[in-house]
Enzyme design. Structure first.
Site, PDB file in Angstrom:
ATOM      1  N   SER A 115      57.103  21.406  57.015  1.00 24.53           N
ATOM      2  CA  SER A 115      58.045  21.982  55.897  1.00 24.53           C
ATOM      3  C   SER A 115      57.918  23.291  55.807  1.00 24.53           C
ATOM      4  O   SER A 115      56.692  23.716  55.801  1.00 24.53           O
ATOM      5  CB  SER A 115      58.075  21.067  54.757  1.00 24.53           C
ATOM      6  OG  SER A 115      59.117  21.704  53.976  1.00 24.53           O
ATOM      7  N   GLN A 135      59.864  23.536  60.392  1.00 22.88           N
ATOM      8  CA  GLN A 135      61.138  23.229  59.925  1.00 22.88           C
ATOM      9  C   GLN A 135      61.362  24.729  59.099  1.00 22.88           C
ATOM     10  O   GLN A 135      60.650  25.334  58.439  1.00 22.88           O
ATOM     11  CB  GLN A 135      61.182  22.244  58.733  1.00 22.88           C
ATOM     12  CG  GLN A 135      62.486  22.092  58.026  1.00 22.88           C
ATOM     13  CD  GLN A 135      62.673  22.654  56.766  1.00 22.88           C
ATOM     14  OE1 GLN A 135      61.348  22.626  56.071  1.00 22.88           O
ATOM     15  NE2 GLN A 135      63.840  23.041  56.431  1.00 22.88           N
ATOM     16  N   TYR A 137      64.161  26.762  56.511  1.00 24.41           N
ATOM     17  CA  TYR A 137      65.371  26.819  55.641  1.00 24.41           C
ATOM     18  C   TYR A 137      65.708  28.319  55.578  1.00 24.41           C
ATOM     19  O   TYR A 137      64.891  29.012  55.335  1.00 24.41           O
ATOM     20  CB  TYR A 137      65.208  26.423  54.200  1.00 24.41           C
ATOM     21  CG  TYR A 137      65.144  24.905  53.965  1.00 24.41           C
ATOM     22  CD1 TYR A 137      66.202  24.206  54.086  1.00 24.41           C
ATOM     23  CD2 TYR A 137      64.022  24.327  53.074  1.00 24.41           C
ATOM     24  CE1 TYR A 137      66.211  22.916  53.780  1.00 24.41           C
ATOM     25  CE2 TYR A 137      64.056  23.110  52.608  1.00 24.41           C
ATOM     26  CZ  TYR A 137      64.875  22.538  53.293  1.00 24.41           C
ATOM     27  OH  TYR A 137      65.187  20.732  52.580  1.00 24.41           O
ATOM     28  N   THR A 163      67.237  23.343  59.163  1.00 20.35           N
ATOM     29  CA  THR A 163      67.716  22.400  58.240  1.00 20.35           C
ATOM     30  C   THR A 163      69.289  22.708  57.939  1.00 20.35           C
ATOM     31  O   THR A 163      69.487  24.052  57.097  1.00 20.35           O
ATOM     32  CB  THR A 163      66.902  21.883  57.092  1.00 20.35           C
ATOM     33  OG1 THR A 163      65.744  21.511  57.617  1.00 20.35           O
ATOM     34  CG2 THR A 163      67.546  20.964  56.166  1.00 20.35           C
ATOM     35  N   LYS A 216      68.786  20.329  62.235  1.00 17.65           N
ATOM     36  CA  LYS A 216      68.308  19.171  61.565  1.00 17.65           C
ATOM     37  C   LYS A 216      69.394  19.059  60.408  1.00 17.65           C
ATOM     38  O   LYS A 216      69.556  19.630  59.418  1.00 17.65           O
ATOM     39  CB  LYS A 216      67.015  19.302  61.040  1.00 17.65           C
ATOM     40  CG  LYS A 216      66.496  18.067  60.040  1.00 17.65           C
ATOM     41  CD  LYS A 216      64.987  18.118  59.699  1.00 17.65           C
ATOM     42  CE  LYS A 216      64.593  17.253  58.769  1.00 17.65           C
ATOM     43  NZ  LYS A 216      64.833  16.811  57.812  1.00 17.65           N
ATOM     44  N   HIS A 240      68.718  13.701  55.387  1.00 17.61           N
ATOM     45  CA  HIS A 240      67.777  13.997  54.423  1.00 17.61           C
ATOM     46  C   HIS A 240      67.316  12.752  54.099  1.00 17.61           C
ATOM     47  O   HIS A 240      66.650  12.864  52.740  1.00 17.61           O
ATOM     48  CB  HIS A 240      68.296  14.992  53.462  1.00 17.61           C
ATOM     49  CG  HIS A 240      67.292  16.152  53.328  1.00 17.61           C
ATOM     50  ND1 HIS A 240      67.695  17.566  53.933  1.00 17.61           N
ATOM     51  CD2 HIS A 240      66.099  16.438  52.926  1.00 17.61           C
ATOM     52  CE1 HIS A 240      66.885  18.140  53.299  1.00 17.61           C
ATOM     53  NE2 HIS A 240      65.747  17.538  52.625  1.00 17.61           N
ATOM     54  N   GLY A 270      65.732   8.830  59.212  1.00 13.52           N
ATOM     55  CA  GLY A 270      66.286   8.426  58.055  1.00 13.52           C
ATOM     56  C   GLY A 270      66.018   7.026  58.086  1.00 13.52           C
ATOM     57  O   GLY A 270      66.974   6.398  58.787  1.00 13.52           O
ATOM     58  N   ILE A 272      63.875   4.941  59.159  1.00 16.18           N
ATOM     59  CA  ILE A 272      62.934   4.177  60.410  1.00 16.18           C
ATOM     60  C   ILE A 272      61.739   3.910  59.786  1.00 16.18           C
ATOM     61  O   ILE A 272      60.875   4.599  59.354  1.00 16.18           O
ATOM     62  CB  ILE A 272      62.692   5.341  61.296  1.00 16.18           C
ATOM     63  CG1 ILE A 272      63.926   5.977  61.939  1.00 16.18           C
ATOM     64  CG2 ILE A 272      61.730   4.706  62.542  1.00 16.18           C
ATOM     65  CD1 ILE A 272      64.824   5.207  62.889  1.00 16.18           C
ATOM     66  N   ARG A 293      59.191   9.312  54.750  1.00 18.57           N
ATOM     67  CA  ARG A 293      58.418   8.426  53.298  1.00 18.57           C
ATOM     68  C   ARG A 293      57.249   7.685  53.713  1.00 18.57           C
ATOM     69  O   ARG A 293      56.112   7.670  53.336  1.00 18.57           O
ATOM     70  CB  ARG A 293      59.381   7.554  52.590  1.00 18.57           C
ATOM     71  CG  ARG A 293      60.340   8.941  51.768  1.00 18.57           C
ATOM     72  CD  ARG A 293      61.338   7.718  51.073  1.00 18.57           C
ATOM     73  NE  ARG A 293      62.266   8.314  50.581  1.00 18.57           N
ATOM     74  CZ  ARG A 293      63.538   8.806  50.926  1.00 18.57           C
ATOM     75  NH1 ARG A 293      63.778   8.595  52.314  1.00 18.57           N
ATOM     76  NH2 ARG A 293      64.459   9.545  50.397  1.00 18.57           N
TER      77      ARG A 293
HETATM   78  C1  FMN Z   1      58.905  14.127  49.664  1.00 12.53           C
HETATM   79  C2  FMN Z   1      59.997  14.630  50.781  1.00 12.53           C
HETATM   80  C3  FMN Z   1      60.234  16.004  51.090  1.00 12.53           C
HETATM   81  C4  FMN Z   1      61.205  16.345  51.905  1.00 12.53           C
HETATM   82  N1  FMN Z   1      61.159  17.793  52.205  1.00 12.53           N
HETATM   83  C5  FMN Z   1      61.933  18.290  53.161  1.00 12.53           C
HETATM   84  C6  FMN Z   1      61.909  19.595  53.480  1.00 12.53           C
HETATM   85  O1  FMN Z   1      61.301  20.504  52.882  1.00 12.53           O
HETATM   86  N2  FMN Z   1      62.997  20.024  54.573  1.00 12.53           N
HETATM   87  C7  FMN Z   1      63.546  19.224  55.191  1.00 12.53           C
HETATM   88  O2  FMN Z   1      64.234  19.601  56.297  1.00 12.53           O
HETATM   89  N3  FMN Z   1      63.307  17.898  54.977  1.00 12.53           N
HETATM   90  C8  FMN Z   1      62.771  17.411  53.852  1.00 12.53           C
HETATM   91  N4  FMN Z   1      62.811  16.141  53.837  1.00 12.53           N
HETATM   92  C9  FMN Z   1      63.618  15.056  54.629  1.00 12.53           C
HETATM   93  C10 FMN Z   1      62.765  14.750  55.788  1.00 12.53           C
HETATM   94  O3  FMN Z   1      62.251  15.685  56.874  1.00 12.53           O
HETATM   95  C11 FMN Z   1      63.332  13.483  56.622  1.00 12.53           C
HETATM   96  O4  FMN Z   1      64.527  14.027  56.917  1.00 12.53           O
HETATM   97  C12 FMN Z   1      63.529  12.145  55.611  1.00 12.53           C
HETATM   98  O5  FMN Z   1      62.286  12.009  54.896  1.00 12.53           O
HETATM   99  C13 FMN Z   1      63.516  11.057  56.688  1.00 12.53           C
HETATM  100  O6  FMN Z   1      63.980   9.866  55.967  1.00 12.53           O
HETATM  101  P1  FMN Z   1      62.843   8.735  55.766  1.00 12.53           P
HETATM  102  O7  FMN Z   1      62.147   9.333  54.494  1.00 12.53           O
HETATM  103  O8  FMN Z   1      63.732   7.591  55.429  1.00 12.53           O
HETATM  104  O9  FMN Z   1      61.935   8.673  56.815  1.00 12.53           O
HETATM  105  C14 FMN Z   1      61.814  15.668  52.720  1.00 12.53           C
HETATM  106  C15 FMN Z   1      61.677  14.036  52.577  1.00 12.53           C
HETATM  107  C16 FMN Z   1      60.762  13.760  51.706  1.00 12.53           C
HETATM  108  C17 FMN Z   1      60.554  12.223  51.493  1.00 12.53           C
END
Ligand code: FMN
Length: 341
Positions: A115, A135, A137, A163, A216, A240, A270, A272, A293
């Site tokens: 991230s 990743q 932003y 993203t 993304k 996300h 998302g 999985i 997660r």
């Molecule tokens: C605690 C947490 C922080 C996240 N931070 C970012 C981030 O900084 N940038 C980003 O593009 N996605 C972020 N995401 C989204 C993840 O990259 C991903 O798209 C998402 O967790 C996938 O779904 P899942 O948790 O059901 O596997 C974050 C997700 C979580 C759970």
């Protein structure tokens, strides 16, 4: 094959995830706990459900005495079409933070996404991860982004995931509750979410740094086509993790039309949670999946070792499930393993 009861239990508990969180985070502070488990309007549970509603179909009389789940994507070789998703603020979950996740993913030979809101300096994570997907932003002030992007490239990023689904952050969105995180990588403060005037010119600009750019958070085929037209080398279908928009469409529903619209690798994340979900995604045309997660729960459960054994168990289950479906290699995973009435 290594068996590790704890990792097996972790894998099975995560595969049974109902979208309402896990006791794995019981020992961390309430803020970070909500930050990982949180969701908006049930969108996370909807992601989970959409994958699980796709029925799988076993085939017989196929030689599955040797199953190969490995893939090479963007020049990166992984044990399975599987990567950790980039997620922010890992030090709030485990004292080793992103370093531990990076080490675990590398040891399990799967992809690693970092991230831009990393809580550990990029140089330290990169030393543990090997080649990584950075990743990004894109901040409102584009001049802030260039040094960050250069640093990622110098530290061994193989590509950028920009993203595109977080131009604003809702009240109650889980990523508000992290507490502050500052980073040597963003001296002026980490952008959370991205610029709300992000355009295709920004995608073209990112490609000028010479690495593959993946978009993304793409949810519409027209946006995928436009991103590829601007130079994107890959698409990550994502909402996300249901953290950004209540009522977001589950990614399992979005994937097929986007795969049909572009001829670059399409990844998806998302909800999985299992080898079966990974195979469903690949059967619908995904080149790989990202998990968010589940990796946070593994990190909370035992740092780098737990992340490694969780991911190894995941890969082992991909082999087992491919064998049960009569699929000897990733190229053989197509919609023939899905039941169509
Ligand atoms: C605690 C947490 C922080 C996240 N931070 C970012 C981030 O900084 N940038 C980003 O593009 N996605 C972020 N995401 C989204 C993840 O990259 C991903 O798209 C998402 O967790 C996938 O779904 P899942 O948790 O059901 O596997 C974050 C997700 C979580 C759970």
């Amino acid at each position: 094959v290594e068996t590790d009861q704890h990792a097996d239990d972790l894998y099975h508990a995560i595969a049974d995830d109902d979208g309402h969180g896990h006791p794995f985070l019981a020992h961390v502070d309430a803020g970070p706990q909500f930050s990982v488990n949180g969701s908006l309007g049930g969108a996370t549970a909807a992601n989970l459900r959409a994958w699980r509603e796709i029925p799988l179909l076993q085939r017989a009389f196929r030689d599955v005495s040797a199953v190969d789940a490995s893939v090479t994507l963007f020049g990166q070789s992984w044990a399975a079409p599987l990567s950790t998703a980039p997620w922010a603020g890992q030090i709030f979950i485990h004292p080793e933070g992103e370093r531990a996740t990076a080490r675990g993913a590398r040891a399990a030979s799967v992809g690693y996404g970092l991230s831009s809101s990393t809580s550990v300096p990029m140089t330290e994570v990169a030393a543990a991860s090997g080649p990584f997907l950075q990743q990004v932003y894109v901040p409102r002030d584009r001049t802030q982004a260039a040094p960050f992007i250069e640093r990622a490239r110098e530290n061994g990023a193989w590509g950028f995931a920009v993203t595109v689904d977080a131009p604003r952050v809702a009240i109650g969105a889980p990523f508000r509750s992290h507490g502050s995180s500052t980073s040597a990588d963003w001296p002026d403060g980490i952008p959370t979410g991205g610029a709300d005037d992000l355009s295709l010119d920004d995608i073209s600009w990112l490609t000028e740094f010479g690495l593959p750019v993946l978009c993304k958070g793409i949810q519409h085929p027209d946006d995928a086509v436009a991103a590829v037209g601007a130079g994107a080398a890959g698409i990550i279908v994502s909402n996300h993790g249901g953290r950004q928009l209540a009522g977001a469409t589950p990614t399992a529903h979005l994937l097929p039309a986007i795969v049909a619209a572009v001829n670059v690798p399409v990844l998806v994340d998302g909800g999985i949670r299992s080898a079966e979900d990974l195979i469903r995604a690949v059967a619908l045309g995904a080149s790989a999946v990202l998990v968010g997660r589940p990796v946070a729960w593994a990190l909370a459960a035992g740092g780098a070792d737990a992340v490694e054994s969780y991911l190894r168990t995941f890969v082992r289950e991909v082999h087992t499930t491919m064998a049960k479906l009569g699929l000897p290699d990733v190229a053989s995973i197509d919609d023939g393993c899905l039941f169509r009435s």
